[in-house]
Design an enzyme around this catalytic site. Structure first.
Site, PDB file in Angstrom:
ATOM      1  N   TYR A  19     -89.169 -61.258  15.928  1.00  0.00           N
ATOM      2  CA  TYR A  19     -87.854 -60.755  15.052  1.00  0.00           C
ATOM      3  C   TYR A  19     -88.126 -59.284  14.548  1.00  0.00           C
ATOM      4  O   TYR A  19     -87.518 -58.303  14.760  1.00  0.00           O
ATOM      5  CB  TYR A  19     -87.663 -61.468  14.028  1.00  0.00           C
ATOM      6  CG  TYR A  19     -86.464 -61.059  13.006  1.00  0.00           C
ATOM      7  CD1 TYR A  19     -85.216 -61.077  13.627  1.00  0.00           C
ATOM      8  CD2 TYR A  19     -86.513 -60.744  11.764  1.00  0.00           C
ATOM      9  CE1 TYR A  19     -83.924 -60.445  12.621  1.00  0.00           C
ATOM     10  CE2 TYR A  19     -85.668 -60.221  10.886  1.00  0.00           C
ATOM     11  CZ  TYR A  19     -84.495 -60.079  11.353  1.00  0.00           C
ATOM     12  OH  TYR A  19     -83.505 -59.519  10.667  1.00  0.00           O
ATOM     13  N   GLU A  41     -77.822 -63.745   6.737  1.00  0.00           N
ATOM     14  CA  GLU A  41     -78.214 -63.469   5.146  1.00  0.00           C
ATOM     15  C   GLU A  41     -77.788 -64.446   4.026  1.00  0.00           C
ATOM     16  O   GLU A  41     -78.642 -64.744   3.304  1.00  0.00           O
ATOM     17  CB  GLU A  41     -78.186 -62.107   5.088  1.00  0.00           C
ATOM     18  CG  GLU A  41     -78.881 -61.271   5.830  1.00  0.00           C
ATOM     19  CD  GLU A  41     -80.306 -61.107   5.726  1.00  0.00           C
ATOM     20  OE1 GLU A  41     -80.895 -61.699   4.753  1.00  0.00           O
ATOM     21  OE2 GLU A  41     -80.957 -60.360   6.515  1.00  0.00           O
ATOM     22  N   TRP A  49     -86.585 -66.500   5.200  1.00  0.00           N
ATOM     23  CA  TRP A  49     -85.872 -65.875   6.370  1.00  0.00           C
ATOM     24  C   TRP A  49     -86.336 -66.647   7.613  1.00  0.00           C
ATOM     25  O   TRP A  49     -85.500 -66.987   8.464  1.00  0.00           O
ATOM     26  CB  TRP A  49     -86.040 -64.543   6.500  1.00  0.00           C
ATOM     27  CG  TRP A  49     -85.493 -64.194   7.736  1.00  0.00           C
ATOM     28  CD1 TRP A  49     -85.948 -63.562   8.855  1.00  0.00           C
ATOM     29  CD2 TRP A  49     -83.903 -63.894   7.990  1.00  0.00           C
ATOM     30  NE1 TRP A  49     -84.878 -63.099   9.810  1.00  0.00           N
ATOM     31  CE2 TRP A  49     -83.887 -63.498   9.239  1.00  0.00           C
ATOM     32  CE3 TRP A  49     -82.608 -64.389   7.288  1.00  0.00           C
ATOM     33  CZ2 TRP A  49     -82.486 -63.188   9.744  1.00  0.00           C
ATOM     34  CZ3 TRP A  49     -81.455 -64.240   7.864  1.00  0.00           C
ATOM     35  CH2 TRP A  49     -81.289 -63.611   8.897  1.00  0.00           C
TER      36      TRP A  49
END
Length: 191
Positions: A19, A41, A49
């Site tokens: 990522y 988010e 995350w």
């Protein structure tokens, strides 16, 4: 072969590394993709995350590829279906915020406001090259957060918005020694 230096947060997991290396900090100008990222988010709020990344494909399937035209049609039965889906983060408030987010996104579009242009205009039209310590929020994320909330978005506090700005390349927060810093710094103008 030379050692690759990354931002420290991306070193612990192969999915985080991929990522970081391929997506994080690369300016995103597609309105739908920016909206999807903002919604994800919001799901991350209070969590790591990596949890969202591991569930991203399931999120995309559950939310019809984050097509706002489809998501806005979700009813209570869809919320209940999503609450039973172990592939996503099952938080009713976040699910309902995503449906509300689709509503706001489409209201903006119907009023002639392109979500990407709106966000990037607030950000100054080009990525901010942060050279200091990485903050949790900024005056700009506070301004964006207020504007997003004023329009009806949920789970868009200044910390979430700052993380979104980082991920979407509105701010380059790759560390000075990270191999992606220079690559992301080359993006200087809005496309």
């Amino acid at each position: 072969m030379a050692e690759i230096h990354r931002c420290k947060w991306a070193e612990s997991d192969p999915l985080l590394r991929a990522y970081h290396d391929e997506e994080w900090g690369v300016p995103e100008f597609d309105s739908r993709a920016l909206w999807e990222l903002l919604m994800l988010e919001g799901f991350q709020a209070g969590l790591a995350w990596i949890i969202v990344l591991r569930k991203r494909d399931a999120f995309r399937q559950a939310f019809r590829q984050f097509d706002p035209v489809k998501v806005v049609k979700f009813k209570e039965a869809d919320v209940e279906r999503l609450m039973q889906n172990p592939g996503i983060i099952r938080a009713r408030a976040k699910i309902e915020a995503t449906i509300q987010g689709a509503r706001v996104f489409l209201e903006m579009k119907n009023a002639g406001i392109d979500f990407s242009n709106w966000a990037w205009d607030l950000a100054g039209g080009k990525p901010i090259q942060n050279t200091g310590p990485v903050p949790a929020e900024s005056p700009l994320s506070l301004t964006m957060s207020k504007e997003l909330r004023r329009r009806g978005f949920k789970f868009v506090g200044p910390v979430i918005v700052y993380a979104w700005m980082q991920a979407a390349g509105m701010v380059n927060d790759h560390s000075a020694e990270c191999f992606r810093r220079k690559a992301c710094a080359k993006y200087t103008l809005k496309k």
